[in-house]
Design a protein around this motif. Structure first.
Motif, PDB file in Angstrom:
ATOM      1  N   SER A   1      17.555  -7.748   1.459  1.00  0.00           N
ATOM      2  CA  SER A   1      17.061  -7.418   0.033  1.00  0.00           C
ATOM      3  C   SER A   1      16.137  -6.553  -0.081  1.00  0.00           C
ATOM      4  CB  SER A   1      16.679  -8.714  -0.697  1.00  0.00           C
ATOM      5  OG  SER A   1      15.930  -9.346  -0.010  1.00  0.00           O
ATOM      6  N   ARG A   2      15.220  -6.511   0.994  1.00  0.00           N
ATOM      7  CA  ARG A   2      14.040  -5.497   0.888  1.00  0.00           C
ATOM      8  C   ARG A   2      14.284  -4.082   1.229  1.00  0.00           C
ATOM      9  NH1 ARG A   2       8.441  -5.773   2.138  1.00  0.00           N
ATOM     10  NH2 ARG A   2       8.001  -4.097   3.614  1.00  0.00           N
TER      11      ARG A   2
ATOM     12  N   VAL B   1       7.114  -2.742  -4.503  1.00  0.00           N
ATOM     13  CA  VAL B   1       7.414  -3.838  -4.067  1.00  0.00           C
ATOM     14  C   VAL B   1       8.118  -3.904  -2.668  1.00  0.00           C
ATOM     15  CG1 VAL B   1       8.449  -6.198  -4.368  1.00  0.00           C
ATOM     16  CG2 VAL B   1       6.736  -5.224  -5.988  1.00  0.00           C
ATOM     17  N   PRO B   2       9.197  -3.238  -2.515  1.00  0.00           N
ATOM     18  CA  PRO B   2      10.087  -3.190  -1.521  1.00  0.00           C
ATOM     19  C   PRO B   2       9.522  -2.694  -0.314  1.00  0.00           C
ATOM     20  CG  PRO B   2      11.565  -2.022  -3.143  1.00  0.00           C
ATOM     21  CD  PRO B   2       9.697  -2.351  -3.653  1.00  0.00           C
TER      22      PRO B   2
ATOM     23  N   ARG C   1      15.005  -9.397  -8.425  1.00  0.00           N
ATOM     24  CA  ARG C   1      16.108  -9.123  -7.293  1.00  0.00           C
ATOM     25  C   ARG C   1      16.337  -7.694  -6.902  1.00  0.00           C
ATOM     26  NH1 ARG C   1      20.557 -12.458  -9.429  1.00  0.00           N
ATOM     27  NH2 ARG C   1      18.680 -13.881 -10.097  1.00  0.00           N
ATOM     28  N   SER C   2      16.161  -6.759  -7.827  1.00  0.00           N
ATOM     29  CA  SER C   2      16.488  -5.622  -7.751  1.00  0.00           C
ATOM     30  C   SER C   2      15.362  -4.819  -7.132  1.00  0.00           C
ATOM     31  CB  SER C   2      17.051  -4.809  -9.014  1.00  0.00           C
ATOM     32  OG  SER C   2      15.946  -4.575  -9.692  1.00  0.00           O
ATOM     33  N   LEU C   3      14.211  -5.766  -7.238  1.00  0.00           N
ATOM     34  CA  LEU C   3      12.915  -5.058  -6.535  1.00  0.00           C
ATOM     35  C   LEU C   3      12.752  -5.696  -4.835  1.00  0.00           C
ATOM     36  CD1 LEU C   3      10.491  -4.917  -9.227  1.00  0.00           C
ATOM     37  CD2 LEU C   3      11.479  -2.778  -8.237  1.00  0.00           C
ATOM     38  N   GLY C   4      14.220  -6.396  -4.668  1.00  0.00           N
ATOM     39  CA  GLY C   4      14.296  -6.899  -3.111  1.00  0.00           C
ATOM     40  C   GLY C   4      13.541  -8.291  -2.941  1.00  0.00           C
TER      41      GLY C   4
ATOM     42  N   LEU D   1      23.453  -7.265  -6.491  1.00  0.00           N
ATOM     43  CA  LEU D   1      22.970  -8.550  -6.996  1.00  0.00           C
ATOM     44  C   LEU D   1      24.078  -9.461  -6.868  1.00  0.00           C
ATOM     45  CD1 LEU D   1      20.920  -7.073  -9.985  1.00  0.00           C
ATOM     46  CD2 LEU D   1      20.297  -7.629  -7.701  1.00  0.00           C
TER      47      LEU D   1
ATOM     48  N   ARG E   1      17.534  -3.078   0.861  1.00  0.00           N
ATOM     49  CA  ARG E   1      18.416  -2.615  -0.114  1.00  0.00           C
ATOM     50  C   ARG E   1      17.649  -2.022  -1.312  1.00  0.00           C
ATOM     51  NH1 ARG E   1      20.067  -7.318  -2.801  1.00  0.00           N
ATOM     52  NH2 ARG E   1      18.576  -6.849  -4.397  1.00  0.00           N
ATOM     53  N   ALA E   2      16.520  -2.716  -1.529  1.00  0.00           N
ATOM     54  CA  ALA E   2      15.613  -2.486  -2.727  1.00  0.00           C
ATOM     55  C   ALA E   2      14.921  -0.855  -2.557  1.00  0.00           C
ATOM     56  CB  ALA E   2      14.712  -3.356  -3.066  1.00  0.00           C
TER      57      ALA E   2
ATOM     58  N   VAL F   1       2.981 -10.913  -5.030  1.00  0.00           N
ATOM     59  CA  VAL F   1       3.691 -10.030  -5.192  1.00  0.00           C
ATOM     60  C   VAL F   1       4.996 -10.533  -5.946  1.00  0.00           C
ATOM     61  CG1 VAL F   1       4.990  -7.897  -4.470  1.00  0.00           C
ATOM     62  CG2 VAL F   1       2.670  -8.399  -3.692  1.00  0.00           C
TER      63      VAL F   1
ATOM     64  N   MET G   1      17.622  -0.416  -9.686  1.00  0.00           N
ATOM     65  CA  MET G   1      18.460  -0.533 -10.901  1.00  0.00           C
ATOM     66  C   MET G   1      17.589  -0.730 -12.027  1.00  0.00           C
ATOM     67  SD  MET G   1      21.046  -3.687  -9.485  1.00  0.00           S
ATOM     68  CE  MET G   1      21.989  -3.514 -10.705  1.00  0.00           C
TER      69      MET G   1
ATOM     70  N   GLN H   1      10.381   3.547  -6.368  1.00  0.00           N
ATOM     71  CA  GLN H   1      11.350   2.960  -5.350  1.00  0.00           C
ATOM     72  C   GLN H   1      11.733   3.996  -4.516  1.00  0.00           C
ATOM     73  OE1 GLN H   1      13.332   0.163  -8.283  1.00  0.00           O
ATOM     74  NE2 GLN H   1      13.856  -0.742  -6.146  1.00  0.00           N
TER      75      GLN H   1
END
Lengths: 263, 358
Positions: free
Chosen positions: A77-78, A108-109, B246-249, A57, A80-81, B233, A86, A161
């Motif tokens: 970011s995708r 979501v990712p 953010r942590s969900l991408g 982050l 990584r998620a 989404v 977290m 996740q």
């Protein structure tokens, strides 16, 4: 258990804008897959900041932070998620979300542009609900949950996740004894499956009982790194936390425990 | 029944609700097209529509009064369509803004867009520019420019260290709105001969508007609606907070600018063509949330549909209530929307569980 290196930190430092002193200073360490690490230290020692850096982050101002052999800031970011989950203990929303809504956000990712959940996504969500002890509660509104149930919903979201690494900020802060044990046992089970668990905790005794490795942070520096018995001793705890304590060894588990004499 | 089966059944029910909503909205539009100074039966409306769309003399046995064709295609239909498009734009933008700001009290006007449009329109009207049209130098163009200027100012004031923050954004919106409204009032006082014209524009309405206005709003709705649906989404994830998203991408900054930009431009387009119509962007997302729940993949289109249906009904009342005089639509929406919002508030407080329930 494989000994694949998950994290490689070398001289990692981070400062917030306009802050006079860095929040994290020169942290170096290796983390192996399936390790269970407790991050302890006084308020403001940099625990949450370090978790944020590990989670990608924030970007280290100095030093290298590699996640699975690649600088964490280079991960999309995708991507990584999909690998790092977290969680923080709070779960609040301005809108009436159900437990299912919250846990489904863990997918979501993996979702496409229009966000349709596939059969596989739905299966994983229900698996996560089951694993977090929330089976049958998917239609409950989050606002009607107890604190303990809420925290399990957050954990279930992280499980949905399907992460390699679980980073937790105070996962047992608001829980009663039974829920604390329940949560820590679930985390141990995850670590046994190869998920790397790194949790910031205030309770040194629970950290010593349940975690095999302790990171002790003081003013942003990693001043202790090792098994509980080598990190937690009277003089160190007294110095870092500015309190007089006595440290004794639990005769059953051989783990160090801290007592604070009331005077 | 297993959990996944329950989930699938619920998704099917949601899809059915959306389809039913679409059918009801279209039915309302057809009926509204028929009602007016001259009433046209719904079946005749459908026949005229079928002939106009196909370009052929369909249903030759059905007799149609030629004056009906003119009234419908040149007056009623564009007006009903414009009302539906403006309502859909405000409902959609309202739902997106509430989700983005994580605030059920937010509406599409919170970014200062409406007061900017009001000032632009007031300047144009005072300068004697024609109220209707899309060429440069018409009131809508001035209003749109005013809206974009106000939005830029709010965005500039609402940034903290280069990122958008919810509270500064709302505060900047409120401050800019009241400032611009004061300037509008001042201009109205200083230019009394134009006062009535400005007043009617501010109250909002669809009288005298035609295909051009409907086309403009349709274009914006198509583009901005596409952008917003792509952000459904991220909006769901943002409901839990920036860090969790953010942590969900989710690329939070990109989503913020896309959602804010698309809703503001959509609102600006709607307001420029129809004036300030209040309460639709605030109330409709709450009604939609009651029906389809908080998932933005369904909430956004449901708010669009609800806004369209409600606005067509409001315009119908505006046309009919004091025939032959017309009431500004904004008066109707406020008269109905205000008490309805209070009812929602009461209902939610009694339910005691957040802002509504499924």
């Amino acid at each position: 258990m494989s000994d694949e290196i998950v994290y490689r930190l070398h001289g990692v430092s981070f400062s917030y804008p306009d802050a006079p002193v860095p929040a994290v200073t020169e942290v170096s360490a290796h983390v192996v897959a399936g390790e269970m690490i407790a991050l302890i230290g006084p308020n403001g020692a940099g625990k949450s900041t370090l978790l944020g850096l590990l989670g990608g982050l924030a970007k280290p101002a100095k030093g290298q932070l590699e996640f699975l052999g690649r600088p964490v800031s280079q991960w999309l970011s995708r991507e990584r998620a999909q690998a790092i989950a977290m969680i923080r203990p709070e779960l609040d929303s301005a809108f009436p979300l159900t437990v299912f809504d919250v846990v489904a956000l863990g997918r979501v990712p993996y979702l496409g542009r229009w966000g349709r959940l596939t059969h596989e996504d739905v299966r994983v969500v229900f698996e996560a609900l089951e694993a977090a002890g929330l089976a049958g509660m998917e239609s409950r509104l989050v606002a009607t949950l107890s604190q303990g149930e809420r925290q399990r919903a957050v954990l279930a979201r992280a499980l949905a996740q399907k992460p390699r690494v679980l980073l937790l900020d105070e996962p047992i802060a608001h829980l009663d004894l039974a829920y604390q044990l329940d949560t820590l046992r679930r985390l141990s089970a995850l670590a046994a499956e190869g998920v790397t668990v790194i949790a910031a905790l205030h309770d040194i005794n629970l950290a010593a009982q349940f975690f095999n490795r302790i990171w002790l942070l003081s003013d942003g520096r990693l001043v202790g790194d090792g098994p509980p018995a080598s990190v937690i001793d009277g003089p160190t705890v007294a110095r870092v936390f500015h309190v007089d304590v006595s440290v004794w060894v639990d005769p059953l588990t051989r783990r160090p425990q801290v007592s604070i004499p009331a005077r | 029944m297993t959990g996944p089966e329950v989930y699938r059944r619920r998704q099917a029910a949601l899809a059915a609700k959306m389809t039913a909503g679409l059918a009801v909205t279209v039915a309302i539009m057809i009926v509204a097209t028929g009602i007016g100074a001259v009433d046209i039966p719904p079946r005749t409306v459908l026949v005229i529509l079928a002939r106009a769309v196909s370009g052929r003399q369909l249903f030759p046995s059905w007799p149609v009064d030629p004056s009906f064709v003119t009234i419908m295609l040149q007056l009623r239909l564009p007006r009903v369509l414009l009302a539906a498009l403006v309502g859909a734009s405000l409902g959609l933008a309202g739902a997106a803004m509430q989700g983005f700001l994580r605030n059920p009290m937010a509406d599409p006007y919170i970014t200062g867009v409406s007061s900017g449009a009001a000032l632009g329109a007031t300047i144009a009207i005072v300068a004697g520019v024609p109220v209707i049209g899309w060429w440069s130098g018409s009131v809508p163009v001035f209003a749109f420019a005013g809206a974009v200027a106000a939005l830029s100012l709010v965005l500039f004031l609402g940034r903290v260290n280069g990122t958008l923050a919810v509270v500064p954004l709302i505060l900047a919106g409120v401050a800019v709105s009241s400032l611009l409204s004061a300037v509008v009032s001042l201009m109205m006082v200083l230019h009394e001969p134009r006062l009535e014209q400005v007043f009617f524009w501010l109250m909002g309405g669809f009288s005298g508007r035609g295909w051009t206005e409907a086309g403009v709003v349709a274009g914006y709705l198509l583009v901005c609606g596409f952008v917003l649906m792509g952000q459904a989404v991220p909006l769901n994830a943002l409901a839990l907070g920036d860090d969790d998203a953010r942590s969900l991408g989710v690329d939070v900054r990109r989503s913020q600018y896309l959602v804010l930009g698309a809703s503001a431009v959509l609102t600006a387009a709607a307001v420029s063509e129809s004036g300030l119509i209040g309460f639709v962007g605030l109330v409709v997302p709450h009604m939609a949330r009651l029906v389809v729940g908080p998932d933005h993949r369904f909430l956004l289109p449901a708010s669009g549909l609800g806004g369209a249906a409600l606005m067509v009904l409001a315009d119908l009342v505006a046309r009919l209530a004091m025939r032959p005089a017309e009431i500004p639509v904004g008066v109707i929406t406020a008269l109905v929307g205000g008490p309805f919002f209070l009812y929602l508030l009461h209902r939610t407080r009694r339910a005691g569980a957040g802002w509504a329930s499924r």
